[in-house]
Scaffold this active site. Structure first.
Site, PDB file in Angstrom:
ATOM      1  N   ARG A  69       9.227   8.443  -7.059  1.00  0.00           N
ATOM      2  CA  ARG A  69       9.048   6.862  -6.057  1.00  0.00           C
ATOM      3  C   ARG A  69      10.235   6.238  -6.009  1.00  0.00           C
ATOM      4  NH1 ARG A  69       7.624   2.116 -10.062  1.00  0.00           N
ATOM      5  NH2 ARG A  69       5.924   1.117  -8.393  1.00  0.00           N
ATOM      6  N   HIS A  73      10.408   4.120  -2.171  1.00  0.00           N
ATOM      7  CA  HIS A  73      10.966   2.393  -1.919  1.00  0.00           C
ATOM      8  C   HIS A  73      11.742   2.449  -1.597  1.00  0.00           C
ATOM      9  CE1 HIS A  73       8.185   0.045  -5.302  1.00  0.00           C
ATOM     10  NE2 HIS A  73       7.743   1.236  -4.637  1.00  0.00           N
ATOM     11  N   ASN A 101       9.291  -4.363  -8.078  1.00  0.00           N
ATOM     12  CA  ASN A 101      10.516  -2.940  -8.764  1.00  0.00           C
ATOM     13  C   ASN A 101      10.066  -3.005  -9.986  1.00  0.00           C
ATOM     14  OD1 ASN A 101      11.293  -4.666 -10.395  1.00  0.00           O
ATOM     15  ND2 ASN A 101      13.740  -4.879  -9.310  1.00  0.00           N
ATOM     16  N   HIS A 199       0.809  10.602  -6.900  1.00  0.00           N
ATOM     17  CA  HIS A 199       0.396   9.657  -8.087  1.00  0.00           C
ATOM     18  C   HIS A 199      -0.386  11.218  -8.957  1.00  0.00           C
ATOM     19  CE1 HIS A 199       0.006   6.035  -6.017  1.00  0.00           C
ATOM     20  NE2 HIS A 199       1.111   6.176  -6.138  1.00  0.00           N
TER      21      HIS A 199
HETATM   22  C1  HEM Z   1      -0.189   4.168  -0.770  1.00  0.00           C
HETATM   23  C2  HEM Z   1       0.231   3.484  -1.388  1.00  0.00           C
HETATM   24  C3  HEM Z   1       1.032   3.099  -2.656  1.00  0.00           C
HETATM   25  C4  HEM Z   1       0.481   2.173  -3.100  1.00  0.00           C
HETATM   26  C5  HEM Z   1      -0.243   0.872  -3.808  1.00  0.00           C
HETATM   27  C6  HEM Z   1       1.676   2.731  -5.106  1.00  0.00           C
HETATM   28  C7  HEM Z   1       1.379   1.566  -5.692  1.00  0.00           C
HETATM   29  C8  HEM Z   1       2.148   2.857  -6.974  1.00  0.00           C
HETATM   30  C9  HEM Z   1       1.937   1.553  -8.371  1.00  0.00           C
HETATM   31  C10 HEM Z   1       1.638  -0.203  -8.055  1.00  0.00           C
HETATM   32  C11 HEM Z   1       2.126   2.069  -8.913  1.00  0.00           C
HETATM   33  C12 HEM Z   1       2.780   1.823 -10.958  1.00  0.00           C
HETATM   34  C13 HEM Z   1       3.776   1.307 -11.075  1.00  0.00           C
HETATM   35  C14 HEM Z   1       3.704   0.841 -12.103  1.00  0.00           C
HETATM   36  O1  HEM Z   1       3.103  -0.524 -12.246  1.00  0.00           O
HETATM   37  O2  HEM Z   1       5.049   1.772 -13.268  1.00  0.00           O
HETATM   38  C15 HEM Z   1       2.945   3.281  -8.688  1.00  0.00           C
HETATM   39  C16 HEM Z   1       3.967   4.223  -8.793  1.00  0.00           C
HETATM   40  C17 HEM Z   1       4.393   5.520  -8.327  1.00  0.00           C
HETATM   41  N1  HEM Z   1       3.875   6.131  -6.911  1.00  0.00           N
HETATM   42 FE1  HEM Z   1       2.953   4.914  -5.697  1.00  0.00          FE
HETATM   43  N2  HEM Z   1       1.689   3.456  -4.535  1.00  0.00           N
HETATM   44  C18 HEM Z   1       1.880   4.140  -3.217  1.00  0.00           C
HETATM   45  C19 HEM Z   1       2.783   5.273  -2.728  1.00  0.00           C
HETATM   46  C20 HEM Z   1       2.876   6.214  -3.360  1.00  0.00           C
HETATM   47  C21 HEM Z   1       3.739   7.279  -2.715  1.00  0.00           C
HETATM   48  C22 HEM Z   1       3.987   7.677  -0.944  1.00  0.00           C
HETATM   49  C23 HEM Z   1       4.488   7.767  -3.689  1.00  0.00           C
HETATM   50  C24 HEM Z   1       5.821   9.075  -3.489  1.00  0.00           C
HETATM   51  C25 HEM Z   1       5.772   9.875  -1.774  1.00  0.00           C
HETATM   52  C26 HEM Z   1       4.941   7.200  -4.617  1.00  0.00           C
HETATM   53  C27 HEM Z   1       5.106   7.784  -5.897  1.00  0.00           C
HETATM   54  C28 HEM Z   1       5.082   6.445  -6.949  1.00  0.00           C
HETATM   55  C29 HEM Z   1       4.450   8.098  -8.695  1.00  0.00           C
HETATM   56  C30 HEM Z   1       6.083   9.070  -8.975  1.00  0.00           C
HETATM   57  C31 HEM Z   1       4.564   6.724  -9.275  1.00  0.00           C
HETATM   58  C32 HEM Z   1       5.048   6.497 -10.763  1.00  0.00           C
HETATM   59  C33 HEM Z   1       6.269   6.161 -10.627  1.00  0.00           C
HETATM   60  C34 HEM Z   1       6.819   6.170 -12.979  1.00  0.00           C
HETATM   61  O3  HEM Z   1       5.995   7.404 -12.699  1.00  0.00           O
HETATM   62  O4  HEM Z   1       6.832   5.509 -13.313  1.00  0.00           O
HETATM   63  N3  HEM Z   1       3.408   5.644  -4.100  1.00  0.00           N
HETATM   64  N4  HEM Z   1       2.971   3.667  -7.538  1.00  0.00           N
HETATM   65  C1  LIG Z   2      13.536  -5.998 -11.143  1.00  0.00           C
HETATM   66  O1  LIG Z   2      13.151  -7.414 -11.103  1.00  0.00           O
HETATM   67  C2  LIG Z   2      13.497  -8.722 -12.537  1.00  0.00           C
HETATM   68  C3  LIG Z   2      12.180  -9.235 -11.483  1.00  0.00           C
HETATM   69  O2  LIG Z   2      13.440 -10.372 -10.756  1.00  0.00           O
HETATM   70  C4  LIG Z   2      14.241  -8.149 -13.167  1.00  0.00           C
HETATM   71  O3  LIG Z   2      14.463  -9.207 -14.171  1.00  0.00           O
HETATM   72  C5  LIG Z   2      14.737  -6.689 -13.284  1.00  0.00           C
HETATM   73  O4  LIG Z   2      15.642  -6.643 -13.803  1.00  0.00           O
HETATM   74  C6  LIG Z   2      14.075  -6.358 -12.075  1.00  0.00           C
HETATM   75  N1  LIG Z   2      14.397  -4.313 -12.231  1.00  0.00           N
HETATM   76  C7  LIG Z   2      15.585  -3.695 -12.437  1.00  0.00           C
HETATM   77  C8  LIG Z   2      15.676  -2.075 -12.549  1.00  0.00           C
HETATM   78  O5  LIG Z   2      16.276  -3.964 -11.446  1.00  0.00           O
END
Ligand code: HEM
Ligand SMILES: *[C@@H]1O[C@H](CO)[C@@H](O)[C@H](O)[C@H]1NC(C)=O
Ligand SMILES: *[C@@H]1O[C@H](CO)[C@@H](O)[C@H](O)[C@H]1NC(C)=O
Ligand SMILES: *[C@@H]1O[C@H](CO)[C@@H](O)[C@H](O)[C@H]1NC(C)=O
Ligand SMILES: *[C@@H]1O[C@H](CO)[C@@H](O)[C@H](O)[C@H]1NC(C)=O
Ligand SMILES: *[C@@H]1O[C@H](CO)[C@@H](O)[C@H](O)[C@H]1NC(C)=O
Ligand SMILES: *[C@@H]1O[C@H](CO)[C@@H](O)[C@H](O)[C@H]1NC(C)=O
Length: 331
Positions: A69, A73, A101, A199
């Site tokens: 991820r 980003h 983030n 995902h």
């Molecule tokens: C299509 C649009 C996308 C949306 C709206 C989206 C949104 C999100 C959100 C909301 C999360 C959860 C974050 C959290 O609350 O911890 C997430 C996690 C993740 N996303 Fe996406 N994402 C998108 C595309 C992608 C792409 C293109 C990649 C990589 C190529 C990716 C890789 C990941 C991974 C690996 C996680 C898991 C992170 C973890 O385990 O902490 N995502 N994504």
């Molecule tokens: C992400 O943003 C929040 C809110 O601004 C901040 O408190 C937090 O430290 C940030 N997380 C990282 C990993 O930098």
């Protein structure tokens, strides 16, 4: 003489054409990125990254998702330039301080990789490249595909919190909005479907999807597009709509394994985000989802291609940017 003139006339356009071809080849090759960019300047670079990522994941297996991820980003906000790694200050918050983030992780691992690389070849390997290589390795170490990663990126000196605004997709965009956003990053509708398969790894905070299961239209309801049994299961997992601490596996049962089960879940309407479900709202996207659900090798083959495409976005090469000494700080 006439024949010589003719020869020159014939040669000139083809020489010009050759120059044009060479130039455009250079440009389409992501403005100078190539496989094995560090072959001469830091021969062990990719091996060092792999060793450190292997070590990190053996201690903390759940960092697989976050490492993938981070590259995403990084690339989506002002290009793949390592800007996601920079620390902000109180008066000047960085990308990592922005709302989306909240849950980014893995910074310490990247810092450790960088420290190792600085010891081996000081000032040579960029932080942006470390992210690209680490993402590839995290996928491969999760039983996913490996692919030749292109390198040669340099690091930016800018990281501004507001730059994430409009560049990172919130989880409720429509399929049309997703297409537009991905297109603005040089990615096709197909890349969008393929990359969404990331995902298959990782977790999400309940807060990222709780409105979808607890209060979708403001009447205490769930998104009717979701499988009802899945909603019930998620409701037992998350403690209400304002649960900020619980993590849910995005691909329950195999969130540490990179496979094509994400696409099977999309077809069964067992997803966390509206953007996952959106893949069914477009005939071409849906056909790809079906294809990847049916054939994992197909997904694996395409994933490497689309990751390389994503990694090409707005990179700094040549003498632009810098090679940071520490990934969290500009030089
Ligand atoms: C299509 C649009 C996308 C949306 C709206 C989206 C949104 C999100 C959100 C909301 C999360 C959860 C974050 C959290 O609350 O911890 C997430 C996690 C993740 N996303 Fe996406 N994402 C998108 C595309 C992608 C792409 C293109 C990649 C990589 C190529 C990716 C890789 C990941 C991974 C690996 C996680 C898991 C992170 C973890 O385990 O902490 N995502 N994504
Ligand atoms: C992400 O943003 C929040 C809110 O601004 C901040 O408190 C937090 O430290 C940030 N997380 C990282 C990993 O930098
Ligand atoms: C960057 O910020 C993080 C979180 O605030 C902190 O732990 C880390 O030490 C900082 N890195 C540097 C090099 O200042
Ligand atoms: C970021 O955007 C917010 C809201 O639009 C604004 O108040 C703030 O001044 C901006 N910050 C910077 C550094 O541009
Ligand atoms: C994000 O950008 C939009 C449109 O440019 C603006 O309306 C909004 O206030 C911005 N939000 C933040 C937090 O900067
Ligand atoms: C659900 O949404 C409605 C309308 O926005 C709001 O009035 C209500 O308080 C919300 N319920 C919960 C449990 O958050
Ligand atoms: C699955 O995809 C692979 C790679 O594209 C292909 O070689 C294979 O024939 C496909 N298998 C089926 C059953 O379609």
């Amino acid at each position: 003489m006439a024949s010589r003139g003719l020869l020159v006339e014939l040669l000139l356009p083809s020489a010009a054409l050759l120059v044009v071809l060479l130039l455009s080849a250079g440009l389409t090759d992501a403005q100078g990125l190539k496989a094995g960019f560090y072959k001469n300047t830091c021969p062990g670079a990719e091996k060092i990254v792999l060793e450190e990522i292997t070590k990190a994941l053996s201690v903390a297996p759940t960092l697989r998702g976050p490492l993938v991820r981070l590259h995403f980003h990084d690339c989506f906000v002002n290009g793949c330039d390592g800007s996601v790694l920079l620390n902000g200050t109180k008066s000047s918050p960085a990308e990592k301080d922005a709302l989306p983030n909240l849950s980014l992780r893995g910074f310490a691992v990247i810092d450790r990789v960088k420290a190792k690389l600085e010891k081996a070849c000081p000032g040579v390997v960029s932080c942006a490249d470390i992210l690209a290589v680490a993402a590839r390795d995290a996928v491969a170490l999760s039983k996913g595909p490996s692919y030749p990663v292109l390198t040669g990126r340099r690091d930016s000196r800018r990281s501004v919190s507001n730059d994430t605004n409009g560049s990172l997709p919130p989880p409720f965009l429509s399929i049309t909005q997703l297409h537009t956003l991905f297109a603005s990053k040089g990615l096709s509708a197909k890349d969008h479907v393929v990359l969404s398969g990331a995902h298959t790894l990782g977790t999400a905070n309940c807060a990222a999807f709780s409105p979808r299961i607890f209060n979708f239209t403001g009447r205490g309801d769930a998104d009717p597009a979701l499988d009802k049994n899945y909603v019930a299961k998620l409701k037992t997992k998350c403690k209400g709509i304002s649960d900020q601490t619980t993590l849910a596996e995005m691909d329950p049962g195999s969130f540490l394994t990179f496979d094509s089960s994400y696409y099977k879940l999309v077809l069964k309407r067992r997803t966390l985000f509206g953007t996952d479900d959106a893949l069914l709202r477009d005939a071409t996207a849906k056909a790809l989802v079906q294809r990847f659900a049916d054939n994992q090798s197909e997904f694996f083959k395409e994933f490497g291609v689309s990751m390389v495409n994503m990694g090409n976005f707005q990179v700094l090469t040549g003498t632009r940017g810098e090679i940071r000494k520490h990934c969290a700080l500009v030089n």
